[in-house]
Scaffold this active site. Structure first.
Site: not given
Ligand code: G3P
Length: 215
Positions: A83
């Site tokens: 990633k």
């Molecule tokens: O892993 C990436 C993403 O899904 C993070 O989500 O909720 O931290 O914006 P969030």
């Protein structure tokens, strides 16, 4: 539509896996920091449980260092997906990994041209962050639609992995507009089979049956 879980917590991964419909896992540095465990060790543990794609994010932000770190991560298991961030260095690393046959997930995608560029570089997945766009008063779903349209226009094979999903409506909307994959936190996955009318209906069925036949 594929379903990934967005966590580095092994108990959550095992529980979601036991549901029988989990296709993969995404992790990121914030999620691993929350677990307070060595990243490589946790990735190996996750790959023991889930045989589908497991995203391992590099901490490096510079091209050569990304290559070094990504190659190390890719050695952990055959299902590791490296990633990388949607930056110029990330794009270059994406191209290099594609040429080497290593799958990539291009993360922190917030606008459609990032998605176009990484698809041209051979990315396996692109991760548009819906919730974080909504947080700044933009519409995350518009980005998913734009990427879908661009990829379909040119037959680009990169899979759209909707990320930063916060609730059921995000998931429904992603499925409606044709995101290939969604990565979802465990607390949101737990809501996917829930409806109060299912619970009350089931309760009534059992009560009626017991009233008539005892037990
Ligand atoms: O892993 C990436 C993403 O899904 C993070 O989500 O909720 O931290 O914006 P969030």
């Amino acid at each position: 539509m594929e379903l990934y879980i967005d966590t580095a917590n092994l108990a959550e991964i095992k529980e979601a896996h036991a549901m029988g419909v989990l296709d993969g896992v995404t992790t990121n540095p914030s999620l691993i920091a929350k677990e307070g465990i060595d990243y490589g060790k946790r990735l190996a543990e996750i790959c023991e449980v889930v045989k589908g794609p497991v995203s391992a994010e590099v901490i490096a932000t510079e091209y050569q260092a990304m290559l070094k770190e990504g190659r190390e991560r890719a050695k952990i298991a055959p299902n590791i997906v490296v990633k990388l961030p949607c930056t110029v260095d990330g794009l270059r690393a994406c191209k290099a990994f594609s040429d080497e046959g290593v799958k990539t997930n291009m993360t922190l995608c917030f606008q459609p041209l990032q998605a176009l560029m990484v698809a041209k570089a051979g990315a396996y997945l692109v991760s548009p962050f819906i919730g974080r766009l909504d947080d700044v008063a933009e519409d995350g779903m518009v980005l998913i639609q734009q990427i879908r349209q661009i990829y379909d226009n040119y037959g680009l094979k990169t899979k759209i992995l909707a990320a930063s999903i916060r609730h059921n409506k995000h998931m429904v909307d992603c499925a409606m507009v044709g995101a290939d994959v969604a990565t979802v936190p465990f607390n949101v996955i737990q809501q996917f089979m829930k409806h109060p009318l299912t619970d009350s209906g089931l309760k009534k069925f059992i009560e009626d049956y017991k009233k008539a036949f005892g037990g």
